[in-house]
Design a protein around this motif. Structure first.
Motif, PDB file in Angstrom:
ATOM      1  N   ASP A 400       0.843  -1.202   0.000  1.00  0.00           N
ATOM      2  CA  ASP A 400       0.000   0.000   0.000  1.00  0.00           C
ATOM      3  C   ASP A 400       0.880   1.254   0.000  1.00  0.00           C
ATOM      4  OD1 ASP A 400      -2.652   1.163   0.049  1.00  0.00           O
ATOM      5  OD2 ASP A 400      -2.168   1.852   2.076  1.00  0.00           O
ATOM      6  N   LEU A 401       2.005   1.191   0.733  1.00  0.00           N
ATOM      7  CA  LEU A 401       2.952   2.310   0.727  1.00  0.00           C
ATOM      8  C   LEU A 401       3.587   2.471  -0.665  1.00  0.00           C
ATOM      9  CD1 LEU A 401       4.806   1.775   4.148  1.00  0.00           C
ATOM     10  CD2 LEU A 401       3.094   3.516   3.613  1.00  0.00           C
ATOM     11  N   VAL A 402       3.861   1.355  -1.321  1.00  0.00           N
ATOM     12  CA  VAL A 402       4.426   1.385  -2.675  1.00  0.00           C
ATOM     13  C   VAL A 402       3.436   2.064  -3.627  1.00  0.00           C
ATOM     14  CG1 VAL A 402       5.018  -0.059  -4.677  1.00  0.00           C
ATOM     15  CG2 VAL A 402       5.968  -0.584  -2.424  1.00  0.00           C
ATOM     16  N   ARG A 403       2.157   1.758  -3.445  1.00  0.00           N
ATOM     17  CA  ARG A 403       1.128   2.387  -4.281  1.00  0.00           C
ATOM     18  C   ARG A 403       1.148   3.909  -4.106  1.00  0.00           C
ATOM     19  NH1 ARG A 403      -4.075   4.023  -3.535  1.00  0.00           N
ATOM     20  NH2 ARG A 403      -5.475   3.848  -5.335  1.00  0.00           N
ATOM     21  N   SER A 404       1.266   4.352  -2.860  1.00  0.00           N
ATOM     22  CA  SER A 404       1.343   5.800  -2.588  1.00  0.00           C
ATOM     23  C   SER A 404       2.600   6.413  -3.196  1.00  0.00           C
ATOM     24  CB  SER A 404       1.321   6.066  -1.077  1.00  0.00           C
ATOM     25  OG  SER A 404       0.091   5.679  -0.522  1.00  0.00           O
ATOM     26  N   GLN A 405       3.695   5.665  -3.192  1.00  0.00           N
ATOM     27  CA  GLN A 405       4.941   6.175  -3.764  1.00  0.00           C
ATOM     28  C   GLN A 405       4.853   6.307  -5.289  1.00  0.00           C
ATOM     29  OE1 GLN A 405       7.427   7.579  -2.197  1.00  0.00           O
ATOM     30  NE2 GLN A 405       6.346   7.154  -0.279  1.00  0.00           N
ATOM     31  N   ARG A 406       4.113   5.413  -5.918  1.00  0.00           N
ATOM     32  CA  ARG A 406       3.903   5.560  -7.365  1.00  0.00           C
ATOM     33  C   ARG A 406       3.188   6.877  -7.649  1.00  0.00           C
ATOM     34  NH1 ARG A 406       1.127  -0.029  -7.517  1.00  0.00           N
ATOM     35  NH2 ARG A 406       2.843  -1.525  -7.488  1.00  0.00           N
ATOM     36  N   GLN A 407       2.213   7.201  -6.801  1.00  0.00           N
ATOM     37  CA  GLN A 407       1.501   8.475  -6.964  1.00  0.00           C
ATOM     38  C   GLN A 407       2.459   9.647  -6.783  1.00  0.00           C
ATOM     39  OE1 GLN A 407      -1.510   7.748  -3.972  1.00  0.00           O
ATOM     40  NE2 GLN A 407      -3.030   7.146  -5.504  1.00  0.00           N
ATOM     41  N   ARG A 408       3.312   9.550  -5.772  1.00  0.00           N
ATOM     42  CA  ARG A 408       4.276  10.636  -5.535  1.00  0.00           C
ATOM     43  C   ARG A 408       5.241  10.770  -6.709  1.00  0.00           C
ATOM     44  NH1 ARG A 408       9.369  11.517  -3.667  1.00  0.00           N
ATOM     45  NH2 ARG A 408       9.771   9.283  -3.490  1.00  0.00           N
ATOM     46  N   LEU A 409       5.718   9.636  -7.223  1.00  0.00           N
ATOM     47  CA  LEU A 409       6.690   9.680  -8.318  1.00  0.00           C
ATOM     48  C   LEU A 409       6.098  10.299  -9.579  1.00  0.00           C
ATOM     49  CD1 LEU A 409       8.644   6.314  -8.002  1.00  0.00           C
ATOM     50  CD2 LEU A 409       9.356   8.606  -7.318  1.00  0.00           C
ATOM     51  N   PHE A 410       4.800  10.077  -9.827  1.00  0.00           N
ATOM     52  CA  PHE A 410       4.196  10.675 -11.011  1.00  0.00           C
ATOM     53  C   PHE A 410       4.331  12.197 -10.973  1.00  0.00           C
ATOM     54  CE2 PHE A 410       0.771  12.680 -13.376  1.00  0.00           C
ATOM     55  CZ  PHE A 410       0.946  12.100 -14.623  1.00  0.00           C
ATOM     56  N   PHE A 411       4.251  12.764  -9.778  1.00  0.00           N
ATOM     57  CA  PHE A 411       4.326  14.221  -9.645  1.00  0.00           C
ATOM     58  C   PHE A 411       5.724  14.734  -9.301  1.00  0.00           C
ATOM     59  CE2 PHE A 411      -0.186  13.361  -8.913  1.00  0.00           C
ATOM     60  CZ  PHE A 411      -0.754  14.262  -9.809  1.00  0.00           C
ATOM     61  N   SER A 412       6.696  13.841  -9.167  1.00  0.00           N
ATOM     62  CA  SER A 412       8.024  14.313  -8.759  1.00  0.00           C
ATOM     63  C   SER A 412       9.175  13.830  -9.644  1.00  0.00           C
ATOM     64  CB  SER A 412       8.298  13.918  -7.301  1.00  0.00           C
ATOM     65  OG  SER A 412       8.195  12.518  -7.124  1.00  0.00           O
ATOM     66  N   ILE A 413       8.941  12.861 -10.536  1.00  0.00           N
ATOM     67  CA  ILE A 413      10.007  12.442 -11.452  1.00  0.00           C
ATOM     68  C   ILE A 413      10.430  13.652 -12.289  1.00  0.00           C
ATOM     69  CG2 ILE A 413      10.458  11.112 -13.571  1.00  0.00           C
ATOM     70  CD1 ILE A 413       8.886   8.808 -12.340  1.00  0.00           C
ATOM     71  N   PRO A 414      11.726  13.982 -12.305  1.00  0.00           N
ATOM     72  CA  PRO A 414      12.184  15.160 -13.055  1.00  0.00           C
ATOM     73  C   PRO A 414      11.899  15.016 -14.553  1.00  0.00           C
ATOM     74  CG  PRO A 414      13.930  14.302 -11.619  1.00  0.00           C
ATOM     75  CD  PRO A 414      12.837  13.281 -11.640  1.00  0.00           C
ATOM     76  N   ARG A 415      11.743  16.153 -15.211  1.00  0.00           N
ATOM     77  CA  ARG A 415      11.427  16.140 -16.646  1.00  0.00           C
ATOM     78  C   ARG A 415      12.485  15.392 -17.456  1.00  0.00           C
ATOM     79  NH1 ARG A 415      10.182  21.224 -15.078  1.00  0.00           N
ATOM     80  NH2 ARG A 415       8.010  21.864 -15.194  1.00  0.00           N
TER      81      ARG A 415
END
Length: 615
Positions: A400-415
């Motif tokens: 479940d934490l991994v799922r939340s991290q995927r959400q975070r990465l979508f908005f934080s992976i550098p261009r």
């Protein structure tokens, strides 16, 4: 900690997903503003200046404001009223119809909400009809209504001699998105046409720059030297405010909203305010699922700050599922599947990155660099237990934490790492980023999509048209089963249409005057044979691209499949028209009894074989 100056946070909560009577939304917010003496959240109202200038001119026209709930009809109406000299007290008095003398020596009638018009007040609509027909020069109107209410109300006065034809005029303006009528004295502003992608930065800036944040200046949790003692409200505010200057949260949100609009989904200003409020204040363990200042000590003590993550709140993860699905903006953003979708590389980084030498640098950049919402203490403990196989719940909490991290990465992976990490594989629509930047925006900027993209779309169309796994992409293949065009496999060859412009034939991606993107197939240079268009929105683009690459996405394939077959039928109809014209021009009758069978060669390229019918 200072908790006495919490008026601003409590006010911001009012914009969030808390239970309320939506019909009284604007009035409720305005009363709090006046009662608590708090500055309102002021957003640049796109048409307000135009409206005020109209009513202040020597020859003002009546105005109809349409749009869905939350688009700002009441806000625009009230601000016009106040600017022209009306008072807030008058506006708040009982009654749906307000009158005000204006500079042009006319009387302005404001109908605050057409849905609340009483039967005995229908006469005002006749007066409105007289005003826009120039039969009454002493009155002018401002009417707020949604589209359906407006047409229904005008139907009821359609038979009146002074109102004949008015419903048709307004209906035509709505359909053609016409703001001004040349013959009638009326403007029509459809506030639903205000782009959410345009409005979101205005909403964010209005919230971020609000003077109420000064309440936080003396809070001991605001920027505590111990990161684990910091206030999650302030942390979310800083991330949305873009303190580091990367703007990735904003840009990715704007991308998502623009994709929604391309797919015909409109999000009103009210939903954007709700989204921003929830992003900053959301937490599943507090009252109304929105944090207050007095909640912060308990959240910090229980080490549940990670549950306040702005990256979870953007999808309404702080809310119960039923409430989340009932809230338009969260239901809409939820369709992108961010958190549920992933790629092997992303999950390998999240799960094994700390121990894998090849992934360690990426793990450092994407996870360890964010100890607040990334690899915090809880994540590390759960990760270790999961990898060692000693997690009490079988690893459910860690996943479940991994799922939340995927959400975070979508908005934080550098261009600069979007392509390397395949950012859009974190969504349901793997081709969404390409569609938005290389197709939709490119075409609207006057460029053409890359040739390989057009080739892929044609390959996808050919696979659906024939039912065969062809690699042909330089020409569009029209084929039937011999009985009807809707068959899953069609092997009777009808025609090739050149993708590159050739003797009037072509396949192109273009935008029409309304801004919609279409895949346009031209079968002839003769204007009597019109271009056949397929509206190209995100779901169809994804479908065609996946089919071209060999996969059929079952979740949305049936509807898209039927859409493409309907498009094929329209192409075949125009092909018949072209053949009729060619026969008339050649002035002879074709008696040849032969047809062509499509065959697939070893390279996957389609060719045709002629079959003659003997009598």
């Amino acid at each position: 900690m200072t908790t006495s100056h919490t008026g601003w946070i409590n006010f911001l909560r009012q914009y969030g997903p808390i239970p309320r009577n939506d019909n009284m939304y604007d009035e409720t917010i305005q009363r709090i503003v006046n009662k608590k003496n708090i500055s309102p959240i002021l957003i640049d109202a796109k048409y307000l200046k135009e409206l005020i200038e109209n009513f202040r001119s020597e020859q003002p026209k009546s105005v109809v404001l349409t749009g869905t709930a939350g688009d700002g009809k009441t806000y625009h109406s009230r601000e016009v009223w106040l600017d022209l000299g009306g008072t807030y007290e008058q506006w708040e008095m009982p009654g749906n119809i307000k009158t005000l003398p204006i500079e042009s020596h006319k009387t302005l009638y404001v109908i605050k909400d057409l849905s609340e018009l009483e039967n005995h007040e229908r006469e005002y609509l006749v007066l409105f009809a007289q005003a826009i027909k120039h039969q009454r020069s002493d009155v002018v109107f401002l009417i707020a209504a949604n589209d359906g209410q407006l047409i229904e109300a005008l139907k009821q006065i359609d038979e009146h001699s002074d109102a004949v034809g008015i419903r048709k005029v307004i209906e035509e303006m709505l359909v053609t998105e016409q703001k001004e009528h040349t013959e009638y004295g009326v403007y029509l502003y459809n506030l639903s046409r205000i782009s959410a992608a345009w409005a979101l930065p205005q909403v964010i800036d209005a919230v971020m720059n609000h003077s109420g944040w000064q309440d936080c200046n003396h809070c001991q949790y605001r920027d505590h030297e111990d990161i684990h003692q910091r206030c999650p409200i302030w942390e979310n505010k800083k991330r949305l405010e873009d303190v580091d200057g990367t703007k990735t949260i904003r840009d990715r949100l704007i991308d998502l909203l623009e994709l929604c609009e391309i797919n015909g989904i409109h999000l009103p200003i009210r939903q954007l305010l709700l989204l921003v409020s929830n992003m900053i204040l959301g937490h599943p363990d507090v009252k109304d699922k929105l944090m207050r200042c007095q909640d912060i000590p308990d959240i910090i003590e229980k080490r549940t700050t990670v549950k306040a993550s702005i990256y979870r709140n953007v999808f309404g993860e702080n809310l119960i599922e039923r409430r989340r699905e009932a809230t338009v903006v969260f239901n809409t953003l939820g369709r992108f599947g961010i958190g549920n979708e992933t790629s092997n590389k992303i999950d390998n980084i999240l799960i094994f990155g700390n121990d894998d030498p090849e992934l360690k640098d990426l793990y450092q950049e994407l996870m360890l660099s964010d100890p607040y919402y990334g690899a915090d203490t809880t994540f590390k403990i759960q990760q270790k237990a999961y990898l060692e196989g000693i997690a009490e719940d079988g690893g459910a909490e860690f996943l479940d934490l991994v799922r939340s991290q995927r959400q975070r990465l979508f908005f934080s992976i550098p261009r600069d790492k979007e392509n390397e990490l395949k950012l859009w594989e974190l969504t349901t629509f793997q081709y969404a980023g390409e569609f938005l930047t290389k197709v939709y925006r490119a075409v609207h900027q006057g460029a053409k999509p890359p040739s390989q993209i057009l080739s892929r779309l044609v390959r996808g169309l050919n696979r659906i048209s024939t039912g065969l796994l062809t690699r042909t992409q330089d020409k569009l293949i029209l084929a039937t089963s011999g009985s009807h065009s809707q068959a899953k496999v069609s092997k009777i060859f009808e025609s090739f249409i050149s993708v590159m412009r050739d003797r009037g034939e072509s396949v192109q991606v273009k935008a029409d005057p309304s801004g919609r993107l279409n895949l346009e197939v031209s079968l002839s240079s003769d204007p009597a044979i019109p271009v056949v268009k397929l509206h190209l929105q995100l779901i169809r683009y994804e479908f065609l691209s996946r089919v071209a690459e060999g996969a059929l996405p079952g979740s949305f394939s049936r509807e898209c499949y039927e859409d493409i077959l309907a498009f094929k039928s329209r192409l075949l109809k125009q092909l018949d028209e072209r053949r009729k014209q060619e026969q008339e021009q050649d002035d002879f009758e074709i008696n040849d009894m032969s047809f062509h069978i499509i065959k697939l060669n070893a390279e996957g390229v389609l060719d045709k074989k002629t079959v003659e019918v003997l009598f």
